[in-house]
Enzyme design. Structure first.
Site, PDB file in Angstrom:
ATOM      1  N   LYS A 122      11.167 -14.569 -12.757  1.00 28.32           N
ATOM      2  CA  LYS A 122      10.800 -13.445 -13.639  1.00 28.32           C
ATOM      3  C   LYS A 122       9.631 -13.852 -14.527  1.00 28.32           C
ATOM      4  O   LYS A 122       8.687 -13.099 -14.718  1.00 28.32           O
ATOM      5  CB  LYS A 122      11.970 -13.023 -14.545  1.00 28.32           C
ATOM      6  CG  LYS A 122      13.141 -12.295 -13.924  1.00 28.32           C
ATOM      7  CD  LYS A 122      12.816 -11.010 -13.258  1.00 28.32           C
ATOM      8  CE  LYS A 122      12.495 -11.295 -11.853  1.00 28.32           C
ATOM      9  NZ  LYS A 122      12.746 -10.600 -10.743  1.00 28.32           N
TER      10      LYS A 122
ATOM     11  N   ASN B 210      -1.142   2.031   5.772  1.00 29.53           N
ATOM     12  CA  ASN B 210      -0.347   0.978   5.134  1.00 29.53           C
ATOM     13  C   ASN B 210       0.127   0.050   6.251  1.00 29.53           C
ATOM     14  O   ASN B 210       0.848   0.499   7.139  1.00 29.53           O
ATOM     15  CB  ASN B 210       0.841   1.629   4.409  1.00 29.53           C
ATOM     16  CG  ASN B 210       1.963   0.650   4.084  1.00 29.53           C
ATOM     17  OD1 ASN B 210       3.124   1.003   4.077  1.00 29.53           O
ATOM     18  ND2 ASN B 210       1.629  -0.589   3.815  1.00 29.53           N
ATOM     19  N   GLY B 211      -0.305  -1.199   6.203  1.00 32.02           N
ATOM     20  CA  GLY B 211       0.141  -2.136   7.239  1.00 32.02           C
ATOM     21  C   GLY B 211      -0.996  -3.049   7.663  1.00 32.02           C
ATOM     22  O   GLY B 211      -1.974  -3.226   6.934  1.00 32.02           O
TER      23      GLY B 211
ATOM     24  N   TRP C 264      -2.864  -2.524  -1.595  1.00 32.79           N
ATOM     25  CA  TRP C 264      -2.610  -3.947  -1.848  1.00 32.79           C
ATOM     26  C   TRP C 264      -3.364  -4.665  -0.734  1.00 32.79           C
ATOM     27  O   TRP C 264      -3.013  -4.553   0.432  1.00 32.79           O
ATOM     28  CB  TRP C 264      -1.117  -4.256  -1.786  1.00 32.79           C
ATOM     29  CG  TRP C 264      -0.783  -5.657  -2.208  1.00 32.79           C
ATOM     30  CD1 TRP C 264      -0.527  -6.088  -3.481  1.00 32.79           C
ATOM     31  CD2 TRP C 264      -0.652  -6.801  -1.370  1.00 32.79           C
ATOM     32  NE1 TRP C 264      -0.254  -7.438  -3.474  1.00 32.79           N
ATOM     33  CE2 TRP C 264      -0.326  -7.903  -2.190  1.00 32.79           C
ATOM     34  CE3 TRP C 264      -0.795  -7.026   0.004  1.00 32.79           C
ATOM     35  CZ2 TRP C 264      -0.127  -9.195  -1.698  1.00 32.79           C
ATOM     36  CZ3 TRP C 264      -0.604  -8.312   0.499  1.00 32.79           C
ATOM     37  CH2 TRP C 264      -0.265  -9.375  -0.345  1.00 32.79           C
TER      38      TRP C 264
ATOM     39  N   GLU D  95       6.344 -14.158 -12.523  1.00 30.10           N
ATOM     40  CA  GLU D  95       5.831 -12.881 -12.031  1.00 30.10           C
ATOM     41  C   GLU D  95       5.081 -12.101 -13.096  1.00 30.10           C
ATOM     42  O   GLU D  95       4.034 -11.529 -12.815  1.00 30.10           O
ATOM     43  CB  GLU D  95       7.008 -11.996 -11.553  1.00 30.10           C
ATOM     44  CG  GLU D  95       7.576 -12.380 -10.219  1.00 30.10           C
ATOM     45  CD  GLU D  95       8.763 -11.489  -9.834  1.00 30.10           C
ATOM     46  OE1 GLU D  95       8.778 -10.994  -8.709  1.00 30.10           O
ATOM     47  OE2 GLU D  95       9.669 -11.293 -10.654  1.00 30.10           O
TER      48      GLU D  95
ATOM     49  N   ARG E  52       3.567  -0.221  -5.038  1.00 31.27           N
ATOM     50  CA  ARG E  52       3.334  -0.808  -3.713  1.00 31.27           C
ATOM     51  C   ARG E  52       1.986  -1.520  -3.626  1.00 31.27           C
ATOM     52  O   ARG E  52       1.666  -2.116  -2.590  1.00 31.27           O
ATOM     53  CB  ARG E  52       3.386   0.291  -2.645  1.00 31.27           C
ATOM     54  CG  ARG E  52       4.683   1.039  -2.606  1.00 31.27           C
ATOM     55  CD  ARG E  52       4.643   2.117  -1.566  1.00 31.27           C
ATOM     56  NE  ARG E  52       4.563   1.571  -0.236  1.00 31.27           N
ATOM     57  CZ  ARG E  52       5.610   1.203   0.489  1.00 31.27           C
ATOM     58  NH1 ARG E  52       6.812   1.349   0.000  1.00 31.27           N
ATOM     59  NH2 ARG E  52       5.462   0.711   1.686  1.00 31.27           N
TER      60      ARG E  52
ATOM     61  N   HIS F 228      15.616 -36.453 -10.771  1.00 25.54           N
ATOM     62  CA  HIS F 228      14.909 -36.972  -9.606  1.00 25.54           C
ATOM     63  C   HIS F 228      13.465 -36.473  -9.543  1.00 25.54           C
ATOM     64  O   HIS F 228      12.928 -36.248  -8.467  1.00 25.54           O
ATOM     65  CB  HIS F 228      15.672 -36.587  -8.331  1.00 25.54           C
ATOM     66  CG  HIS F 228      17.077 -37.097  -8.338  1.00 25.54           C
ATOM     67  ND1 HIS F 228      17.377 -38.433  -8.204  1.00 25.54           N
ATOM     68  CD2 HIS F 228      18.260 -36.458  -8.539  1.00 25.54           C
ATOM     69  CE1 HIS F 228      18.697 -38.588  -8.283  1.00 25.54           C
ATOM     70  NE2 HIS F 228      19.247 -37.398  -8.493  1.00 25.54           N
TER      71      HIS F 228
ATOM     72  N   CYS G 135       0.866  -1.171   0.000  1.00 23.89           N
ATOM     73  CA  CYS G 135       0.000   0.000   0.000  1.00 23.89           C
ATOM     74  C   CYS G 135       0.908   1.228   0.000  1.00 23.89           C
ATOM     75  O   CYS G 135       1.980   1.224   0.600  1.00 23.89           O
ATOM     76  CB  CYS G 135      -0.944   0.113   1.192  1.00 23.89           C
ATOM     77  SG  CYS G 135      -2.101  -1.233   1.352  1.00 23.89           S
TER      78      CYS G 135
ATOM     79  N   GLU H 145      16.047 -17.475 -10.511  1.00 24.17           N
ATOM     80  CA  GLU H 145      15.663 -16.085 -10.747  1.00 24.17           C
ATOM     81  C   GLU H 145      14.988 -15.931 -12.121  1.00 24.17           C
ATOM     82  O   GLU H 145      14.000 -15.212 -12.251  1.00 24.17           O
ATOM     83  CB  GLU H 145      16.912 -15.189 -10.635  1.00 24.17           C
ATOM     84  CG  GLU H 145      16.709 -13.725 -10.940  1.00 24.17           C
ATOM     85  CD  GLU H 145      15.679 -13.004 -10.060  1.00 24.17           C
ATOM     86  OE1 GLU H 145      15.222 -13.580  -9.064  1.00 24.17           O
ATOM     87  OE2 GLU H 145      15.305 -11.883 -10.416  1.00 24.17           O
TER      88      GLU H 145
ATOM     89  N   LYS I 165       5.632  -4.467  -5.011  1.00 26.01           N
ATOM     90  CA  LYS I 165       7.083  -4.444  -4.993  1.00 26.01           C
ATOM     91  C   LYS I 165       7.654  -4.427  -3.583  1.00 26.01           C
ATOM     92  O   LYS I 165       8.682  -5.026  -3.307  1.00 26.01           O
ATOM     93  CB  LYS I 165       7.563  -3.200  -5.746  1.00 26.01           C
ATOM     94  CG  LYS I 165       9.049  -3.215  -5.923  1.00 26.01           C
ATOM     95  CD  LYS I 165       9.475  -2.464  -7.123  1.00 26.01           C
ATOM     96  CE  LYS I 165      10.934  -2.706  -7.390  1.00 26.01           C
ATOM     97  NZ  LYS I 165      11.238  -4.069  -7.830  1.00 26.01           N
TER      98      LYS I 165
HETATM   99  C1  G6P Z   1       8.565  -8.650  -3.542  1.00 27.99           C
HETATM  100  C2  G6P Z   1       9.035  -8.110  -4.879  1.00 27.99           C
HETATM  101  C3  G6P Z   1      10.291  -8.870  -5.309  1.00 27.99           C
HETATM  102  C4  G6P Z   1      11.354  -8.779  -4.247  1.00 27.99           C
HETATM  103  C5  G6P Z   1      10.835  -9.247  -2.885  1.00 27.99           C
HETATM  104  C6  G6P Z   1      11.810  -8.903  -1.777  1.00 27.99           C
HETATM  105  O1  G6P Z   1       8.104  -9.946  -3.698  1.00 27.99           O
HETATM  106  O2  G6P Z   1       8.021  -8.236  -5.850  1.00 27.99           O
HETATM  107  O3  G6P Z   1      10.776  -8.303  -6.509  1.00 27.99           O
HETATM  108  O4  G6P Z   1      12.445  -9.565  -4.611  1.00 27.99           O
HETATM  109  O5  G6P Z   1       9.606  -8.587  -2.567  1.00 27.99           O
HETATM  110  O6  G6P Z   1      11.890  -7.506  -1.690  1.00 27.99           O
HETATM  111  P1  G6P Z   1      13.133  -6.704  -1.154  1.00 27.99           P
HETATM  112  O7  G6P Z   1      12.747  -5.264  -1.345  1.00 27.99           O
HETATM  113  O8  G6P Z   1      13.277  -7.070   0.281  1.00 27.99           O
HETATM  114  O9  G6P Z   1      14.309  -7.084  -1.954  1.00 27.99           O
END
Ligand code: G6P
Length: 614
Positions: A491, A101-102, A75, A494, A27, A510, A2, A487, A609
């Site tokens: 990507k 926010n929280g 969010w 996501e 956010r 396995h 948020c 990773e 994010k």
């Molecule tokens: C969220 C974001 C990711 C990020 C993760 C950890 O899931 O979408 O892109 O890697 O949080 O966030 P940070 O800011 O702690 O790296």
């Protein structure tokens, strides 16, 4: 998650709030809303489901006057994302409006008590409970709004950054924080507030980071005042904001993600600037040197992180074990915080976080500190909570990352980990001079190498068109590139909503090998390293079962290029730095598939994010 934003001053509040919300949309973007206090103290509150642009359409024929206001992009945690659950929320009588926010953890108990006192609730949110509690305290004690906020927050358990405005009080916003970020911007006769500094950057470079347990009083007639819940005043610590507007705009790219992928040659340059000598290739990180004794005597290093930062930590583990001879473990912060880890004052806990605000990582830091560990932070956002909570650390300096899928932060994190490994290994004498110089020289060459890798963009954009049909992908890698496979798969998941699994290539036998057929493509990372031949065999196993292989190989590769269906050729560098080189085509691969599928690359569904709730 948020985003919250607020303004009080002499300008029209609405455009400032809307622009601020757009900056904070990373956010969360489930719903948005704004509350404006008019000259005569009336509150006009508008909110609706969806993104900020929906809110703009929704209010297009409304009264948007007022020089005071608060706004929110959500969010969802408590209550589905709909119009009613959107913020701001009014108190029962409609006299107070709040953004939050929280999470209020004890909201159920508080709600029940308020209901017994005749309060009714319109939404399913914990936030409406908080605003009603503030109103209840204000009415029963006949106290000021500030005293009511203080009284209510003393009863609340949870995480929050809040801002409240009150009917009949067009001169004041009260904001508070506990575990969720809150920044106040100071202008000439005006104040701004937001979850991070990005909404403030075009108006002021004077910012105050509000700390846990603090309340900020934004009053048009007075200087900023910061007090705690017992009304003890704290010193207002004004910082200069180092951020430019151009860093927050797309700069001609269709998406922030593509801009951020393309920025990587520059962001790596910024990341290593002043840290690697261009003559001797000596690497120096002051955050490490200043605490060299801790690293020299470390019994163990524990990385705590989430998401992409966790993947970067897996690469950091390999580097530190290989070059510094210190045992390293990598923990998900969310698991670590609820475990009973064997940590002592000889351990170093390294918290890795792009945003510096991830709730689980913050909680992991708290636990590590309580056990006596030295806590080191690797963050991107300057002045963020994690940067402030750690004993020492290093910033990525890759600039604001806005696309929800992390790209330049990942390559920055791996670069920083390499510099940490080199600095510690040098101090410990566990690396040869020759090896240290080779890796440092390669770090120095990285920006040029990445420029070359980025020229693969058109090739990748072209061949991904054939893969939009796929429902599943498997990503294989070994050694340093096993985390890169994880990773790459993340990507794709996501932003393209295609299920993808990253796997250590040899482990495929396995289990996952049972899934291989012509409908499940394999992305194999087979660059020249000490496990190359092994990966070749693994690719052979996929091919002989009818699998389609997209391989990332070295420019001079001759074996895999003949076996794979599609090849992406990248330059070679020191083995430990190859995850940075390989990450870029994997980012482009995911990006172009998502674009081909017509998806919202920068704001994928259900994600945010900055994950400031657990
Ligand atoms: C969220 C974001 C990711 C990020 C993760 C950890 O899931 O979408 O892109 O890697 O949080 O966030 P940070 O800011 O702690 O790296």
């Amino acid at each position: 998650m948020c985003g919250i934003v607020g303004y009080i001053g002499t300008r029209d509040a609405y455009p400032i709030l809307i622009n601020g919300l757009k900056r904070l949309e990373y956010r969360g973007y489930d719903s948005a809303g704004v509350a404006l206090v008019t000259e005569n103290g009336e509150i006009n509150l508008y909110k609706c489901k969806g993104k900020v642009k929906n809110l703009e359409e929704f209010v297009s024929n409304s009264d948007l006057s007022g020089h005071v206001g608060i706004a929110h992009t959500r969010w969802a945690t408590h209550g589905e994302p709909n119009d009613v659950n959107a913020h701001p929320h009014y108190s029962h009588s409609g006299s107070i409006a709040i953004i939050h926010n929280g999470i209020i953890e004890n909201y159920a108990v508080l709600k029940e008590a308020l209901m017994e006192n005749g309060y009714e609730f319109k939404s399913d949110t914990d936030t409406e409970v908080l605003v009603n509690l503030i109103e209840y305290v204000r009415m029963t004690n006949n106290c000021s709004l500030l005293e009511a906020v203080q009284g209510a927050l003393k009863q609340v358990i949870g995480a929050y950054a809040i801002a409240v405005v009150e009917k009949g009080n067009p001169k004041e916003i009260i904001a508070a924080r506990q575990s969720s970020p809150l920044v106040v911007g100071i202008g000439k006769g005006e104040f701004f507030l937001a979850s991070d500094a990005s909404p403030l950057v075009e108006y002021t470079d004077k910012v105050v980071y509000i700390k846990n347990g603090e309340i900020a009083l934004l009053n048009i007639d007075s200087p900023l005042k910061v007090v705690d819940f017992d009304n003890v005043e704290s010193k207002v610590n004004v910082k200069k904001l180092e951020m430019s507007i151009s860093q927050l705009e797309k700069g001609g790219y269709p998406h922030f993600m593509l801009k951020e992928i393309n920025e990587q040659p520059k962001t790596i340059t910024d990341c290593i600037r002043g840290r690697i000598s261009p003559d001797s290739f000596e690497v120096k990180l002051s955050g490490i040197i200043d605490h060299a004794d801790k690293f020299l005597n470390a019994r163990r290093i524990v990385f705590v992180a989430c998401g992409t930062s966790w993947h970067a930590s897996l690469i950091g583990k390999r580097m530190i074990e290989e070059y510094c001879q210190i045992p390293v473990v990598v923990e998900y912060a969310s698991e670590f915080r609820y475990s009973n880890p064997v940590i002592c004052d000889k351990d170093i806990v390294i918290a890795v976080s792009q945003s510096g605000e991830t709730a689980d990582t913050l909680a992991a830091i708290e636990l590590a500190k309580s056990k006596g560990a030295f806590v080191f932070g690797i963050c991107n956002v300057i002045g963020s909570s994690i940067a402030r909570e750690t004993d020492s650390g290093v910033y990525l300096h890759v600039g604001p990352e806005i696309g929800v899928a992390s790209t330049k932060a990942f390559t920055g994190q791996v670069t920083v980990m390499a510099m940490i490994a080199l600095t510690v290994a040098k101090e410990k004498g566990t690396i040869s001079e020759e090896k240290a110089v080779t890796i440092a020289r390669d770090l120095y060459r990285l920006p040029k190498v990445l420029e070359k890798v980025l020229t693969l963009n058109n090739q990748i954009a072209d061949f991904v068109k054939r893969f939009t049909y796929a429902k599943n992908f498997i990503y294989l890698g070994r050694g340093y590139n096993y985390p890169t496979a994880l990773e790459g798969a993340l990507k794709l998941k996501e932003i393209s909503y295609i299920h993808a699994e990253g796997y250590p290539a040899a482990e495929m036998k396995h289990g996952p090998i049972a899934l291989i057929d012509q409908d499940m493509p394999t992305v194999a990372i087979a660059v020249t390293d000490h496990v190359y031949e092994k990966v070749v065999s693994n690719i052979q196993e996929v091919k002989s079962r009818g699998g389609v292989v997209i391989a990332i190989v070295a420019e001079k590769d001759e074996i895999v290029s003949k076996m794979a269906d599609f090849c992406i050729k990248v330059p070679s560098l020191s083995e430990c730095l190859m995850p940075i080189v390989v990450a870029v085509p994997l980012q482009l691969f995911a990006y172009h598939i998502a674009v081909c599928k017509g998806l919202d690359v920068d704001q994928p569904r259900n994600l945010a994010k900055s994950v400031t709730v657990e």
